[in-house]
Design a protein around this motif. Structure first.
Motif, PDB file in Angstrom:
ATOM      1  N   GLU A 286       0.738  -1.145   0.039  1.00  0.00           N
ATOM      2  CA  GLU A 286      -0.006  -0.141   0.108  1.00  0.00           C
ATOM      3  C   GLU A 286       0.774   1.266  -0.153  1.00  0.00           C
ATOM      4  O   GLU A 286       0.594   2.242  -0.843  1.00  0.00           O
ATOM      5  CB  GLU A 286      -0.849   0.046   1.199  1.00  0.00           C
ATOM      6  N   LEU A 287       1.780   1.247   0.691  1.00  0.00           N
ATOM      7  CA  LEU A 287       3.012   2.328   0.842  1.00  0.00           C
ATOM      8  C   LEU A 287       3.694   2.533  -0.475  1.00  0.00           C
ATOM      9  O   LEU A 287       4.093   3.749  -0.936  1.00  0.00           O
ATOM     10  CB  LEU A 287       3.862   2.304   2.054  1.00  0.00           C
ATOM     11  N   GLN A 288       4.137   1.287  -0.887  1.00  0.00           N
ATOM     12  CA  GLN A 288       4.715   1.378  -2.351  1.00  0.00           C
ATOM     13  C   GLN A 288       3.837   1.878  -3.449  1.00  0.00           C
ATOM     14  O   GLN A 288       4.312   2.898  -3.936  1.00  0.00           O
ATOM     15  CB  GLN A 288       5.145  -0.008  -2.814  1.00  0.00           C
ATOM     16  N   GLU A 289       2.545   1.777  -3.262  1.00  0.00           N
ATOM     17  CA  GLU A 289       1.625   2.413  -4.199  1.00  0.00           C
ATOM     18  C   GLU A 289       1.652   3.899  -4.216  1.00  0.00           C
ATOM     19  O   GLU A 289       1.619   4.575  -4.990  1.00  0.00           O
ATOM     20  CB  GLU A 289       0.133   1.760  -4.185  1.00  0.00           C
ATOM     21  N   GLU A 307      -3.431   4.244   9.698  1.00  0.00           N
ATOM     22  CA  GLU A 307      -4.836   4.791  10.209  1.00  0.00           C
ATOM     23  C   GLU A 307      -5.725   3.637   9.407  1.00  0.00           C
ATOM     24  O   GLU A 307      -6.648   3.454  10.007  1.00  0.00           O
ATOM     25  CB  GLU A 307      -5.187   6.170   9.676  1.00  0.00           C
ATOM     26  N   THR A 308      -4.979   2.892   8.412  1.00  0.00           N
ATOM     27  CA  THR A 308      -5.900   1.735   7.890  1.00  0.00           C
ATOM     28  C   THR A 308      -5.772   0.456   8.641  1.00  0.00           C
ATOM     29  O   THR A 308      -6.436  -0.394   8.485  1.00  0.00           O
ATOM     30  CB  THR A 308      -5.491   1.464   6.383  1.00  0.00           C
ATOM     31  N   CYS A 348      -0.528  14.085  14.561  1.00  0.00           N
ATOM     32  CA  CYS A 348      -1.685  14.207  14.264  1.00  0.00           C
ATOM     33  C   CYS A 348      -2.777  13.188  14.471  1.00  0.00           C
ATOM     34  O   CYS A 348      -3.861  13.473  14.671  1.00  0.00           O
ATOM     35  CB  CYS A 348      -1.737  14.709  12.584  1.00  0.00           C
ATOM     36  N   ASN A 349      -2.125  12.072  14.613  1.00  0.00           N
ATOM     37  CA  ASN A 349      -3.085  10.736  14.958  1.00  0.00           C
ATOM     38  C   ASN A 349      -3.237  10.818  16.417  1.00  0.00           C
ATOM     39  O   ASN A 349      -2.221  10.654  17.256  1.00  0.00           O
ATOM     40  CB  ASN A 349      -2.232   9.558  14.591  1.00  0.00           C
ATOM     41  N   GLU A 350      -4.455  10.560  16.999  1.00  0.00           N
ATOM     42  CA  GLU A 350      -4.718  10.655  18.314  1.00  0.00           C
ATOM     43  C   GLU A 350      -3.966   9.291  19.120  1.00  0.00           C
ATOM     44  O   GLU A 350      -3.255   9.516  20.113  1.00  0.00           O
ATOM     45  CB  GLU A 350      -6.308  10.539  18.429  1.00  0.00           C
ATOM     46  N   LYS A 351      -4.040   8.142  18.443  1.00  0.00           N
ATOM     47  CA  LYS A 351      -3.401   6.967  18.801  1.00  0.00           C
ATOM     48  C   LYS A 351      -1.857   7.297  19.313  1.00  0.00           C
ATOM     49  O   LYS A 351      -1.395   6.689  20.270  1.00  0.00           O
ATOM     50  CB  LYS A 351      -3.531   6.003  17.810  1.00  0.00           C
TER      51      LYS A 351
END
Length: 400
Positions: A286-289, A307-308, A348-351
Motif C-alpha cells: 500500500e505504501l509502495q503504491e 490509520e488503515t 496528528c494521529n490521536e493514537k
C-alpha cells in the motif's frame, strides 16, 4: 549631573514602554488598570505611555464584552490592543523538507504564504532563491510598514551576529546569512535555529495565564527540545535547539546490546528508514503504491497507511514513539518544566499521542506523572515560518 538625570529618566521611560508593550501583546483584555497591576507601575505612567502609542496609531481601544469583565461595576473600561495593520513581518523557515515563508501582521495573522522545495546545498544558490521568496512577499506588502525578516534554520546559530555556526549543509557553515540577506533585500534580517523560533512563536501566541517556563519537544527529521524560560529560549553563543535527538539510549537487538541516539530510533528519519527497508523486502505494498504516485515518501503517507490498521506500519511507529517517550521523560526528569509542548506531524494521529504519553509517564520520576502537563500543538507546516515572524515582532517592535 542634570544631563545624567535626564538620560536616566529617558531610559526609565524607554524600559517602561517596552514592559507595557510586551504586556499588552500577551494579555487578554488588557486594560490600563490591569497592566498597572501586573507590572507594578502607577496608573498615570501606564496612561501616559498608552496615550502616546494611541497617538502614534499603533494601538487601538476595543470595548470589552460584558461577560469578559471580572468586575462589571462602574464605567466599563476599554481594552488596549495593537492594531494588526500597524506593522508587518516576513518569516522564513529553511526546513529539512521544504522552505516555507509567510507575510504576517502584528497580531500573527498570515496574510500570504508560500511553500518551495528544500533549500539548496550551495550557499549562493540558497541565497538567490530565498531572496526571490522574500522579495515576492515584499511586493505583496507594498505600501505597508515592514519591520524586517526572520529566518529559521537547523543547526547551531549565532543569532547575535547572524552567523551559521553549524549546519547539515556544509557550504553554509561560517556564513553571515543575516548580513548577506539584508544586503540583498534592504530590510533588517534576524536568524536563529528553527526549533528555537517555533518555541518563541508558541510563547508569543499564548494569551492569558501561561507557564513561566516550558519545554518544546519537536519531532521532525531529527528530535529537538529547547527550553523556554521567562519569554525567551535558554541560549548562548554555542546554543542549538536542545539537541535531545543526540542523547544516547542503550537498546538490545537480536540479543546484542548497543548504544544508539534518539534520532536513530525515534525521529521521522528513523521511521522512513524502517518503512523503506520493509518495502525493499517486498512488504507494505500500500505504501509502495502511494510512493509511486507521489514520487517520494512522506510522513503523511505513512500516517495514512497507519490509520488503515496496517500492522507493520503501526509497529514501526509505536516503537519509534516509545523511544521518543523515553527521551521526553529524560527531559522532564532533568529540568522539571511542568509544561511540555509537543509539535510534530507524527502526532496528528490521536493514537500516537496516547502512545507518547503512556511511554513518557512510565518513565517519569516522582510526582512528574501527575504534575507535568503535556500539550500537543496542532500541526501546521507554516509554524516554523510564523515563529520566525514572531521573533521579528519581538526584537524589532516589542523590545525596541
Amino acid at each position: 549631573m542634570a544631563g545624567k538625570k535626564g538620560n536616566s529618566l529617558l531610559e526609565t521611560r524607554r524600559r517602561n514602554r517596552v514592559l507595557i508593550k510586551n504586556m499588552i501583546f500577551r494579555m487578554e483584555n488588557a486594560t490600563r488598570t490591569a497592566i498597572a497591576e501586573e507590572l507594578g507601575l502607577t496608573l498615570p505612567t501606564i496612561t501616559t505611555s498608552v496615550n502616546e502609542m494611541l497617538g502614534e496609531g499603533i494601538l487601538e481601544e476595543i470595548p470589552i464584552a460584558e461577560g469578559q469583565l471580572m468586575n462589571s461595576m462602574g464605567r466599563r473600561p476599554n481594552a488596549i490592543a495593537f492594531r494588526a495593520d500597524a506593522a508587518y513581518v516576513i518569516g522564513v523557515e529553511l526546513g529539512p523538507y521544504a522552505t516555507r515563508a509567510v507575510l504576517m501582521d502584528l497580531k500573527g495573522e498570515v496574510l500570504e504564504s508560500s511553500e518551495h522545495e528544500r533549500a539548496a546545498e550551495n550557499y549562493e544558490g540558497m541565497l538567490e532563491k530565498v531572496t526571490n521568496i522574500i522579495e515576492g512577499l515584499m511586493r505583496k506588502a507594498e505600501g505597508r510598514t515592514l519591520l524586517g525578516v526572520g529566518v529559521g534554520l537547523p543547526g547551531f546559530i549565532d543569532r547575535e551576529n547572524g552567523i551559521v555556526r553549524s549546519n547539515m549543509r556544509k557550504d553554509w557553515i561560517g556564513k553571515n546569512l543575516a548580513k548577506d540577506l539584508q544586503e540583498r533585500v534592504g530590510l533588517p534580517v534576524l536568524i536563529d535555529n528553527n526549533v528555537r523560533l517555533r518555541a518563541v512563536g508558541h510563547e508569543m501566541s499564548m494569551r492569558g495565564t501561561k507557564p513561566d517556563s516550558f519545554a518544546y519537544f519537536f519531532v521532525s527529521k531529527g528530535v529537538a527540545c529547547p527550553l523556554m524560560l521567562k519569554e525567551d529560549v535558554v541560549a548562548g553563543y554555542t546554543a542549538g535547539a536542545g539537541e535531545i535527538g543526540h542523547t544516547v539510549i542503550r537498546v538490545c537487538t537480536d540479543g546484542k546490546e548497543e548504544q544508539k541516539c534518539v534520532d536513530d530510533l525515534g525521529s521521522e528519519r528513523a521511521i522512513f528508514e524502517k518503512c523503506q527497508e520493509a518495502m525493499l523486502n517486498g512488504r507494505l505494498p500500500e505504501l509502495q503504491e502511494m510512493m509511486r504516485k507521489e514520487g517520494h515518501l512522506t510522513m503523511q503517507q505513512i500516517l495514512a497507511i497507519q490509520e488503515t490498521g496496517q500492522k507493520e506500519v503501526n509497529q514501526i511507529i509505536d516503537q519509534a514513539i516509545e523511544y521518543l517517550g523515553i527521551a521526553l521523560a529524560n527531559v522532564v526528569n532533568l529540568i522539571n518544566p511542568g509544561y511540555v509542548v509537543v509539535d510534530s506531524c507524527l502526532f496528528c494521529n490521536e493514537k500516537n499521542r496516547l502512545t507518547l504519553i503512556q511511554s513518557a509517564k512510565s518513565c517519569f520520576f516522582g510526582l512528574n506523572e501527575e504534575e507535568v502537563q503535556i500539550v500537543f500543538e496542532k500541526y501546521s507546516p507554516l509554524r516554523g515560518a510564523k515563529g520566525a515572524g514572531y521573533f521579528v515582532i519581538r526584537e524589532k517592535f516589542l523590545d525596541s
